[in-house]
Write a protein that holds these residues in place. Sequence first.
Motif, short mmCIF file in Angstrom:
data_model
loop_
_atom_site.label_atom_id
_atom_site.label_comp_id
_atom_site.label_asym_id
_atom_site.label_seq_id
_atom_site.Cartn_x
_atom_site.Cartn_y
_atom_site.Cartn_z
N TYR A 1 0.84 -1.19 0.00
CA TYR A 1 0.00 0.00 0.00
C TYR A 1 0.89 1.26 0.00
CZ TYR A 1 -4.03 -2.95 1.15
OH TYR A 1 -5.01 -3.91 1.13
N GLU A 2 0.45 2.29 -0.71
CA GLU A 2 1.14 3.57 -0.70
C GLU A 2 0.24 4.59 0.00
OE1 GLU A 2 2.58 4.73 -4.53
OE2 GLU A 2 3.41 2.74 -4.97
N LEU A 3 0.79 5.22 1.04
CA LEU A 3 -0.02 6.05 1.92
C LEU A 3 0.44 7.50 1.90
CD1 LEU A 3 -0.18 3.61 4.99
CD2 LEU A 3 -1.57 3.61 2.90
N GLY A 4 -0.45 8.39 1.50
CA GLY A 4 -0.15 9.81 1.49
C GLY A 4 -1.33 10.58 2.04
N GLY A 5 -1.08 11.80 2.46
CA GLY A 5 -2.12 12.65 3.00
C GLY A 5 -3.00 13.24 1.92
N PRO A 6 -3.85 14.21 2.27
CA PRO A 6 -4.84 14.74 1.33
C PRO A 6 -4.30 15.73 0.31
CG PRO A 6 -5.07 15.82 3.45
CD PRO A 6 -4.03 14.76 3.63
N GLU A 7 -3.04 16.16 0.43
CA GLU A 7 -2.53 17.17 -0.49
C GLU A 7 -1.08 16.90 -0.85
OE1 GLU A 7 -2.77 20.94 1.55
OE2 GLU A 7 -2.13 20.03 3.43
N GLN A 8 -0.72 17.31 -2.07
CA GLN A 8 0.66 17.25 -2.53
C GLN A 8 1.27 18.64 -2.43
OE1 GLN A 8 1.21 15.38 -6.35
NE2 GLN A 8 -0.03 13.59 -5.81
#
Length: 327
Positions: A217-224
């Motif tokens: 799984y690749e996990l990132g927050g709501p914004e780049q």
Amino acid sequence: MAAQQLHGGLATIFGGSGFVGRYATRELAQRGWRIRAACRRPDLAGHLQPMGAVGQIHPVQANLRYPESIAAVVEGAQVAITAVGVLAPSGRQNFKALHVDGPRAVAKACAKAGVGRLIHISAIGADANSKAEYARSKAEGEAAVLEEFPDAVILRPSIVFGPEDEFFNRFAGMARISPVLPVIGGGRTRFQPIYVADLATAIANAAEGRAVPGTIYELGGPEQLSFKQLLDRTKEWSGRNVGELRMSFTMAKLQALLTWPLPNSMRPLTVDQVRMLQTDNVVSAEAKNEGRTLEALGVTTPHTVASIVPTYLERYKPRGQFAHYRG
């Protein structure tokens, strides 16, 4: 913490007293799990005790460089979680030992002990062909874990933020003593920061069966956000209006080489970290299309950087954390 009936499940968390580990410990304890927080110095893990009921959290001694200690702490556990990692090597705590050999030893011990689930924390950017040793070691560690425990779940977060992080705190600390902050490679590198408590929720959900076995799984927050945007916000929230020193990747590597004799805590960046900055650190299109993201693990409303980071960068302001109370 509200009292909650323990359900009897036992989770062993390697690195349970560290940055990510302590939040995973708290989240699982709140759900009623019993926790073995495996760490090198359990005598320094007293901060974990208030996160659970009396006797619910048990710091135990273990070292990823010693397989016999690993075997002892996974015995009888239903779930094991590896949350050990370093951004820069130091002595025997190097990338190979902690990112490759250690996770392999954990996976092998879990398979032998009959542990039901294994959650391995890696990092976005893990790549066996990367020029950065950190990224290569993370990829090698993933392969080693899946070789020994094919049903393991791999979680790759982008940069993780929270009160104890090594990103915003590092640059806010630099802004407190330096007239400039380094803007490397034009500051264009993109990140997708994830709040450590959201990562902990994903870890706990995976531990309780929400993840597909054998999946990365690749996990990132709501914004780049770009590297420059992150630095600008760090300056704003820490109240430090310092300048910028624009540096090419080549110049940044030279600076890193010149500061090599200094302790890691005093160096702006290492050569390896500069190499990592040459690649975006965001969730891939493939992971989104295949449903291998934070949302798939039950975290549908992750926190933004702006909702969390200002609360702990306030202490870096020129007049201190509580200056606004004085008027």
